[in-house]
Design a protein around this motif. Structure first.
Motif, PDB file in Angstrom:
ATOM      1  N   ASP A  98       0.833  -1.209   0.000  1.00 39.26           N
ATOM      2  CA  ASP A  98       0.000   0.000   0.000  1.00 39.26           C
ATOM      3  C   ASP A  98       0.864   1.255   0.000  1.00 39.26           C
ATOM      4  OD1 ASP A  98      -2.132  -1.693   0.100  1.00 39.26           O
ATOM      5  OD2 ASP A  98      -2.786  -1.154   2.126  1.00 39.26           O
ATOM      6  N   GLU A  99       1.942   1.237   0.778  1.00 38.57           N
ATOM      7  CA  GLU A  99       2.815   2.414   0.852  1.00 38.57           C
ATOM      8  C   GLU A  99       3.424   2.738  -0.504  1.00 38.57           C
ATOM      9  OE1 GLU A  99       2.340   0.575   4.783  1.00 38.57           O
ATOM     10  OE2 GLU A  99       2.914  -0.201   2.821  1.00 38.57           O
ATOM     11  N   ALA A 100       3.871   1.699  -1.217  1.00 30.06           N
ATOM     12  CA  ALA A 100       4.467   1.914  -2.534  1.00 30.06           C
ATOM     13  C   ALA A 100       3.432   2.454  -3.524  1.00 30.06           C
ATOM     14  CB  ALA A 100       5.068   0.609  -3.063  1.00 30.06           C
ATOM     15  N   LEU A 101       2.217   1.921  -3.467  1.00 30.90           N
ATOM     16  CA  LEU A 101       1.169   2.391  -4.376  1.00 30.90           C
ATOM     17  C   LEU A 101       0.810   3.844  -4.093  1.00 30.90           C
ATOM     18  CD1 LEU A 101      -1.159  -0.757  -4.424  1.00 30.90           C
ATOM     19  CD2 LEU A 101       0.500  -0.053  -6.154  1.00 30.90           C
ATOM     20  N   VAL A 102       0.738   4.217  -2.824  1.00 39.58           N
ATOM     21  CA  VAL A 102       0.450   5.609  -2.479  1.00 39.58           C
ATOM     22  C   VAL A 102       1.525   6.529  -3.043  1.00 39.58           C
ATOM     23  CG1 VAL A 102       0.340   7.263  -0.571  1.00 39.58           C
ATOM     24  CG2 VAL A 102      -0.927   5.114  -0.426  1.00 39.58           C
TER      25      VAL A 102
END
Length: 304
Positions: free
Chosen positions: A109-113
């Motif tokens: 999720d962090e990478a996608l954000v």
């Protein structure tokens, strides 16, 4: 099976059509389009943003085209009734004699954000909510598809070149390859790989990092390798793990599984995991005689 499948080209002798068929799907922002571009550069006929309901029609239209015998469809949640339509399309392809490979690209999720923030675009399922709301909604929608995919590619720590290499390894052809088994080393401090099928934790072994003479080297260097493999506990662990993996591979082959990733982790992914991953791959090398393609990959080597 319908008459179309009965007359389709067959090079396998078992009724399977000679197409290479890949369905590229996964989380928005995880690299679907990039993976599709890699396939296109390798000569594949790639259709991006294709509604799942049109996949069978695409295959029928290209069935007799000798220039389009390797087809990839990139599909995503922007299509209405995505999961239901894709499930129906995959079933229809199998009924007509195609054997599609479903490749699911994922990232944390962090990478996608970070990626959506970088391009300043909203998530397709974000609506009036937050970016993270859209990501979580999509992850829930795709949970079953992810668990049933032939392979999951975790792009969290990949650059474009690493993703290209990963896609290349997935599309290599060879009639004797029944299972592609990847042994990957990684560092727990960088996160557990999302595409791991089996995770092995080596943090119970003495860490060469605390020896100043060994710290600069990696698990590929003789001094570190000898230190790690010279531990009595390491030898016992390797013996048991080898037996477990051989039993698992036999089961994967019996079930028709085509892609499996064994993730071997230590703290930083530099010493213990690299040495053990290399030794495991060496021990399992004879599996290639039974149609297993074995590769090693050190995800976090060089990050420190």
């Amino acid at each position: 099976m319908d008459s179309t499948a009965d007359t389709a080209p067959d090079t396998t002798g078992d009724g399977t059509r000679r197409h290479d068929v890949v369905i590229l799907t996964g989380m928005s922002g995880a690299g679907r389009t990039t993976a599709g571009d890699v396939l296109e550069d390798r000569g594949w006929y790639v259709v991006d943003n294709l509604p799942p309901s049109m996949i069978v029609e695409l295959m029928e239209l290209t069935a007799d085209d000798p220039q389009r015998q390797r087809v990839a469809a990139v599909v995503d949640v922007r299509s209405r009734d995505f999961t239901t339509e894709l499930s129906g399309a995959l079933q229809a392809l199998n009924e007509r004699g195609w054997r599609p490979r479903v490749v699911f690209v994922d990232a944390s999720d962090e990478a996608l954000v970070r990626r959506f923030d970088a391009v300043r675009r909203p998530h397709p399922l974000q609506g009036e909510g937050l970016l993270l709301d859209g990501i979580r909604r999509e992850r829930r929608m795709l949970a079953d598809l992810r668990s049933n995919a032939d392979v999951v590619v975790d792009t969290t720590n990949y650059n474009v070149h690493q993703l290209s290499a990963k896609v290349d390894s997935l599309i290599e052809t060879g009639v004797r390859v029944r299972l592609r088994l990847a042994v990957m080393s990684f560092g727990f401090k960088y996160g557990i790989p999302l595409d791991a099928d089996i995770v092995l934790d080596l943090r119970f072994l003495p860490n060469p990092y605390w020896d100043p003479a060994l710290r600069p080297y990696t698990g590929k260097d003789a001094a570190v390798r000898d230190f790690v493999l010279g531990q009595e506990l390491a030898g016992s662990f390797l013996d048991h793990t080898e037996r477990m993996l051989r039993a698992a591979v036999a089961g994967y082959l019996a079930e028709g599984r085509r892609f499996v990733t064994v993730a071997v982790g230590c703290t930083g992914g530099k010493h213990r995991s690299v040495a053990i991953a290399e030794d495991l791959a060496l021990r399992l090398g004879d599996l290639e005689d039974s149609g297993v393609q074995l590769t090693t990959f050190h995800r976090d080597l060089g990050r420190e």
